[in-house]
Design an enzyme around this catalytic site. Sequence first.
Site, PDB file in Angstrom:
ATOM      1  N   LYS A 147      39.747  -3.565  34.084  1.00 54.55           N
ATOM      2  CA  LYS A 147      40.716  -3.624  35.034  1.00 54.55           C
ATOM      3  C   LYS A 147      40.593  -4.278  36.176  1.00 54.55           C
ATOM      4  CE  LYS A 147      43.210   0.372  33.250  1.00 54.55           C
ATOM      5  NZ  LYS A 147      42.172   1.036  32.214  1.00 54.55           N
ATOM      6  N   GLU A 154      49.547   3.460  40.338  1.00 52.22           N
ATOM      7  CA  GLU A 154      49.319   4.957  39.539  1.00 52.22           C
ATOM      8  C   GLU A 154      47.756   4.695  38.955  1.00 52.22           C
ATOM      9  OE1 GLU A 154      51.301   2.424  38.151  1.00 52.22           O
ATOM     10  OE2 GLU A 154      49.848   2.037  36.493  1.00 52.22           O
ATOM     11  N   SER A 206      36.153  -2.738  26.176  1.00 51.13           N
ATOM     12  CA  SER A 206      36.831  -2.892  27.599  1.00 51.13           C
ATOM     13  C   SER A 206      36.116  -2.027  28.505  1.00 51.13           C
ATOM     14  CB  SER A 206      38.243  -2.085  27.333  1.00 51.13           C
ATOM     15  OG  SER A 206      38.305  -0.870  26.837  1.00 51.13           O
TER      16      SER A 206
HETATM   17  C1  LIG Z   1      42.556   1.756  31.112  1.00 50.28           C
HETATM   18  C2  LIG Z   1      41.718   1.215  29.797  1.00 50.28           C
HETATM   19  C3  LIG Z   1      42.147   0.844  28.710  1.00 50.28           C
HETATM   20  C4  LIG Z   1      43.649   0.892  28.432  1.00 50.28           C
HETATM   21  O1  LIG Z   1      44.379  -0.073  29.020  1.00 50.28           O
HETATM   22  P1  LIG Z   1      44.834  -1.400  28.477  1.00 50.28           P
HETATM   23  O2  LIG Z   1      45.999  -1.723  29.697  1.00 50.28           O
HETATM   24  O3  LIG Z   1      45.429  -1.215  27.065  1.00 50.28           O
HETATM   25  O4  LIG Z   1      43.989  -2.287  28.352  1.00 50.28           O
HETATM   26  C5  LIG Z   1      41.302   0.593  27.759  1.00 50.28           C
HETATM   27  N1  LIG Z   1      39.769   0.745  28.182  1.00 50.28           N
HETATM   28  C6  LIG Z   1      39.226   1.018  29.268  1.00 50.28           C
HETATM   29  C7  LIG Z   1      38.095   1.140  29.566  1.00 50.28           C
HETATM   30  C8  LIG Z   1      40.487   1.476  30.323  1.00 50.28           C
HETATM   31  O5  LIG Z   1      39.766   1.923  31.453  1.00 50.28           O
END
Ligand SMILES: *Cc1c(COP(=O)(O)O)cnc(C)c1O
Length: 399
Positions: A93, A115, A381
């Site tokens: 993010k 948010e 992610s």
């Molecule tokens: C917020 C988040 C997501 C989901 O958000 P996307 O916009 O779908 O990428 C996925 N993995 C992590 C670690 C997150 O913090």
Amino acid sequence: MGDYFKNTPNEKGYFGEYGGSFIPPELQKEMDRITDAYYAISKSHQFIEELRSIRKHFQGRPTPVYFAKRLSNELGGRIYLKREDLNHTGAHKLNHCMGEALLAKYMGKKKLIAETGAGQHGVALATAAAYFGLECEIHMGEVDIAKEHPNVVRMKILGATVVSVTHGLKTLKEAVDSAFEAYLKDPVNSIYCIGSVVGPHPFPMMVRDFQRVVGIEAREQFLEMTGELPDNVVACVGGGSNAMGMFTAFLDDADCKLYGVEPAGRSTKIGDHAATITYGKPGIIHGFKCYLLQDEKGEPLPVYSIASGLDYPGVGPEHSMLHDLKKVNYTSVTDSECVDAFFDLSRKEGIIPALESSHAVAYAMKLAKDNPRQSILVNLSGRGDKDIDFIVENYGIRK
Ligand SMILES: *Cc1c(COP(=O)(O)O)cnc(C)c1O
């Protein structure tokens, strides 16, 4: 797809029939200003250089691609992880937050408003605000505040104000409404920084563009490591930003199969999952058109996932289009498969993944079992430190 990024979205912000902007005129004026500023500023040499430097020196990019050897040996196929868990603040993010905050700085804004669901976007944005010396106001559902306590503390330490949202289900959807309201009270000095590839134009495009660095790096790294492209690319899909960042680098590669993994939750009943593309139909939420889990009146249905960051009844408009075009396969993984993958990756690789990312890992493990000769690139992610208390309380420590 040579002109893909030039034509997608079109000048009105449409990805095929999805996206666009369905908002009150006063908000539209502000979105138009942000769009114009983005088109002008993001192409300037100065902006590009500053963002490049931030990514390298502050965020620690490029993040590595890692071959998960022990996990792969056990399953069959070869699993590679793009380590966004090693990006500063522990998730992808920050990639779009630094971009959005840099744009805010160039536009002369003083305050960032957003948010947050799991708190990851809030922490990333509070980090960006501290970096640039901007004010930061984060709206968060009361339920998520209780569940994600460490992230709430982090945001406060970073100097952000956390606004508790106490209406409706008290989760992400209500937090978005509340943040929009706050933004409309002072659009001149503040800017709304959405947390995924959702919302009215230009956000799905802007957030995608800032996340593209993930796929661009990963494709190059994978080629360098293996001499070929991955057979399969997997990412979890909440709003869809980490998945868009990864997939956009492979849209031209006909032999790469792309998989977006949605949260199937604890059952297929309404309110027990957030598998939007799997079970939803086109509709409108938060000012844009996308696949949506909705009732007969078009109102968003309650959603649930063990991973707060995937808990959203809509999905990015570009994913909605890519699904219709059959460019990406959308599939889903249950809470219980997610928890299995969470422990497997921790035990076999020494990497504790976020519960969101564990959805992608779980699907990659299935693919690896079914396709022993193939390679699988997973967007890991984020890291799972934020989830350990929840896991231990609800599942104990697995042997
Ligand atoms: C917020 C988040 C997501 C989901 O958000 P996307 O916009 O779908 O990428 C996925 N993995 C992590 C670690 C997150 O913090």
